[in-house]
Design a protein around this motif. Structure first.
Motif, mmCIF file in Angstrom:
data_model
loop_
_atom_site.group_PDB
_atom_site.id
_atom_site.type_symbol
_atom_site.label_atom_id
_atom_site.label_comp_id
_atom_site.label_asym_id
_atom_site.label_seq_id
_atom_site.Cartn_x
_atom_site.Cartn_y
_atom_site.Cartn_z
ATOM 1 N N PRO A 27 0.827 -1.210 0.000
ATOM 2 C CA PRO A 27 0.000 0.000 0.000
ATOM 3 C C PRO A 27 0.862 1.261 0.000
ATOM 4 N N SER A 28 0.296 2.366 -0.426
ATOM 5 C CA SER A 28 0.997 3.640 -0.352
ATOM 6 C C SER A 28 0.840 4.199 1.054
ATOM 7 N N PRO A 29 1.710 5.110 1.468
ATOM 8 C CA PRO A 29 1.612 5.674 2.818
ATOM 9 C C PRO A 29 0.244 6.314 3.057
ATOM 10 N N ALA A 30 -0.295 6.108 4.242
ATOM 11 C CA ALA A 30 -1.610 6.654 4.588
ATOM 12 C C ALA A 30 -1.525 7.344 5.938
ATOM 13 N N PHE A 31 -2.148 8.508 6.046
ATOM 14 C CA PHE A 31 -2.081 9.314 7.269
ATOM 15 C C PHE A 31 -3.455 9.895 7.583
ATOM 16 N N GLU A 32 -3.628 10.272 8.844
ATOM 17 C CA GLU A 32 -4.825 10.975 9.273
ATOM 18 C C GLU A 32 -4.452 11.983 10.349
ATOM 19 N N TYR A 33 -5.315 12.994 10.518
ATOM 20 C CA TYR A 33 -5.050 14.044 11.502
ATOM 21 C C TYR A 33 -6.216 14.147 12.471
ATOM 22 N N LEU A 34 -5.929 14.649 13.667
ATOM 23 C CA LEU A 34 -6.964 14.827 14.673
ATOM 24 C C LEU A 34 -7.859 15.996 14.268
ATOM 25 N N ASP A 35 -9.152 15.759 14.204
ATOM 26 C CA ASP A 35 -10.115 16.771 13.802
ATOM 27 C C ASP A 35 -10.002 17.987 14.715
ATOM 28 N N THR A 36 -9.643 19.126 14.141
ATOM 29 C CA THR A 36 -9.417 20.319 14.961
ATOM 30 C C THR A 36 -10.714 20.985 15.414
ATOM 31 N N GLU A 37 -11.850 20.483 14.977
ATOM 32 C CA GLU A 37 -13.132 21.004 15.457
ATOM 33 C C GLU A 37 -13.807 20.039 16.426
ATOM 34 N N SER A 38 -13.050 19.068 16.915
ATOM 35 C CA SER A 38 -13.601 18.074 17.836
ATOM 36 C C SER A 38 -13.373 18.485 19.286
ATOM 37 N N GLU A 39 -14.141 17.891 20.186
ATOM 38 C CA GLU A 39 -13.971 18.136 21.608
ATOM 39 C C GLU A 39 -12.615 17.620 22.087
ATOM 40 N N VAL A 40 -12.149 16.521 21.493
ATOM 41 C CA VAL A 40 -10.847 15.978 21.881
ATOM 42 C C VAL A 40 -9.741 16.978 21.561
ATOM 43 N N PHE A 41 -9.832 17.615 20.398
ATOM 44 C CA PHE A 41 -8.805 18.603 20.070
ATOM 45 C C PHE A 41 -8.876 19.786 21.020
ATOM 46 N N ALA A 42 -10.074 20.187 21.424
ATOM 47 C CA ALA A 42 -10.212 21.273 22.390
ATOM 48 C C ALA A 42 -9.510 20.912 23.698
ATOM 49 N N GLN A 43 -9.672 19.663 24.140
ATOM 50 C CA GLN A 43 -8.997 19.209 25.353
ATOM 51 C C GLN A 43 -7.477 19.190 25.168
ATOM 52 N N TYR A 44 -7.055 18.723 24.004
ATOM 53 C CA TYR A 44 -5.615 18.677 23.691
ATOM 54 C C TYR A 44 -5.025 20.089 23.657
ATOM 55 N N ALA A 45 -5.713 21.036 23.005
ATOM 56 C CA ALA A 45 -5.218 22.407 22.924
ATOM 57 C C ALA A 45 -5.132 23.031 24.309
ATOM 58 N N ASP A 46 -6.129 22.779 25.140
ATOM 59 C CA ASP A 46 -6.111 23.301 26.502
ATOM 60 C C ASP A 46 -4.947 22.710 27.288
ATOM 61 N N ALA A 47 -4.683 21.426 27.101
ATOM 62 C CA ALA A 47 -3.575 20.787 27.817
ATOM 63 C C ALA A 47 -2.229 21.327 27.348
ATOM 64 N N ARG A 48 -2.123 21.682 26.075
ATOM 65 C CA ARG A 48 -0.879 22.282 25.581
ATOM 66 C C ARG A 48 -0.696 23.688 26.130
ATOM 67 N N ALA A 49 -1.806 24.430 26.264
ATOM 68 C CA ALA A 49 -1.727 25.800 26.753
ATOM 69 C C ALA A 49 -1.564 25.867 28.267
ATOM 70 N N ASN A 50 -2.014 24.841 28.963
ATOM 71 C CA ASN A 50 -1.992 24.831 30.438
ATOM 72 C C ASN A 50 -1.481 23.482 30.923
ATOM 73 N N ARG A 51 -0.161 23.297 30.882
ATOM 74 C CA ARG A 51 0.416 22.022 31.296
ATOM 75 C C ARG A 51 0.246 21.839 32.795
ATOM 76 N N ARG A 52 -0.585 20.853 33.170
ATOM 77 C CA ARG A 52 -0.853 20.581 34.570
ATOM 78 C C ARG A 52 -0.523 19.138 34.940
ATOM 79 N N ASP A 53 0.052 18.381 33.968
ATOM 80 C CA ASP A 53 0.453 17.022 34.287
ATOM 81 C C ASP A 53 1.657 17.067 35.226
ATOM 82 N N PRO A 54 2.011 15.954 35.889
ATOM 83 C CA PRO A 54 2.883 15.976 37.071
ATOM 84 C C PRO A 54 4.209 16.718 36.933
ATOM 85 N N PHE A 55 4.835 16.723 35.771
ATOM 86 C CA PHE A 55 6.152 17.352 35.644
ATOM 87 C C PHE A 55 6.081 18.860 35.844
ATOM 88 N N PHE A 56 4.957 19.482 35.479
ATOM 89 C CA PHE A 56 4.867 20.947 35.429
ATOM 90 C C PHE A 56 4.444 21.538 36.764
#
Length: 329
Positions: free
Chosen positions: A278-307
């Motif tokens: 097969p030829s290479p196949a890729f997909e991206y996370l839908d930037t209008e999804s709730e999951v992306f909203a959560q991901y963007a918030d986590a990138r903007a506000n790192r609150r996981d244990p290291f930070f």
């Protein structure tokens, strides 16, 4: 208008909730990677093979293959240059050209060395295809109307709704974009931005805008000052390490003075034209999804244990859109 948008954005990000802790324990906030790793399959969108530009370089010193995969910008952005790029790939124009410029904390550039480095005294080595479009400078940006931006617009608490280069930034159809408000507040200008891995069109002085035969990718801090000055036509989604790890050029602007340092390009093809199955196949996370909203918030506000202290905001280029390779089961 800005105040209304700001309130809507804050409300959208406030809807992101952490995993509740037991008793008095600290809340368990997932990391950005954890959010992406657990995103359901329905939140991922397929990248069409015809929108992939696949560049194969000569093997490295150990004989290992080197492949770089680029996703081309969707309509309406930079389409004149992208039509040229499709024609050049179909004609195998880049075969036998090279990576010939590597400037530290800036860009890697490829194409025909004669075009790349006229200051070296070389002559043009390869004739361009006939029939390529000449794209005007107006093609660096496009008009939009109010209300057309995507769901995730970045706000900057220390600077209201602006960053240093635009009135606001946001994600649409999987891409980071910037926007400027016109005098009547209803005519909007928008454009793709230069983040890490962005692919642009090399050019000479204005009014030249480049044909698309000379391309570069960003390997350093996002050079946003290039926005609307050079066409962005895509982004590297796999294999950036084959470019960012190359020895830096010692000539002016990072061009290789020694021709033997150039990395040969064996081929550049569109993804749907590869002789592979097969030829290479890729997909991206839908930037209008709730999951992306959560991901963007986590990138903007790192609150996981290291930070220790959340930043409270993020630059558009600090929220890279997740892209993954699809493997056959």
């Amino acid at each position: 208008m800005n105040r209304i948008i700001a309130i809507a954005l804050l409300a959208a990000f406030a809807a992101t909730t952490p995993v509740l802790a037991q008793d008095n324990e600290k809340p368990d906030y997932p990391s950005p990677n954890a959010i992406v790793d657990t995103a359901p399959a329905s939140e991922w969108l397929t990248i069409a093979p015809s929108d992939l530009l696949v560049m194969d370089l000569a093997p490295d010193a150990q004989g290992d293959a080197r492949r770089v995969v680029i996703q081309l910008m969707p309509e309406p952005f930079s389409q004149g240059w992208i039509r040229n790029i499709r024609k050049l790939a179909a004609a195998h124009w880049w075969d036998g050209t090279s990576i010939n410029r590597v400037q530290d904390n800036y860009v890697v550039q490829w194409g025909d060395a004669g075009y790349d480095n006229p200051e070296s005294g070389e002559t043009e080595q390869k004739a361009l295809l006939e029939g390529l479009e000449t794209v005007p400078e107006s093609g660096y940006e496009t008009e939009a109307t109010a209300g057309k931006q995507g769901n995730i617009v970045l706000w900057h608490p220390k600077n209201q709704l602006t960053d240093s280069y635009s009135d606001w930034t946001w994600f649409e159809s999987g891409w980071p974009l910037a926007q400027e408000i016109g005098d009547d507040t209803r005519t909007l200008s928008r454009w793709p931005v230069h983040c890490y891995g962005a692919v642009g069109v090399g050019r000479n002085y204005s009014p030249d805008t480049g044909s698309g035969a000379e391309l570069y990718t960003v390997i350093g801090h996002a050079p946003r000052h290039l926005d609307r000055n050079i066409a962005v036509v895509g982004r590297v989604i796999e294999g950036i390490e084959h470019l960012s790890s190359l020895p830096r050029g010692k000539g002016q602007l990072g061009f290789y003075e020694d021709a033997s340092k150039r990395v040969p390009i064996t081929s550049i093809r569109l993804g749907n034209a590869l002789a592979e199955d097969p030829s290479p196949a890729f997909e991206y996370l839908d930037t209008e999804s709730e999951v992306f909203a959560q991901y963007a918030d986590a990138r903007a506000n790192r609150r996981d244990p290291f930070f220790i202290k959340p930043a409270g905001g993020a630059d558009i280029c600090n929220i890279p859109v997740p892209v993954r390779r699809v493997t056959e089961e």
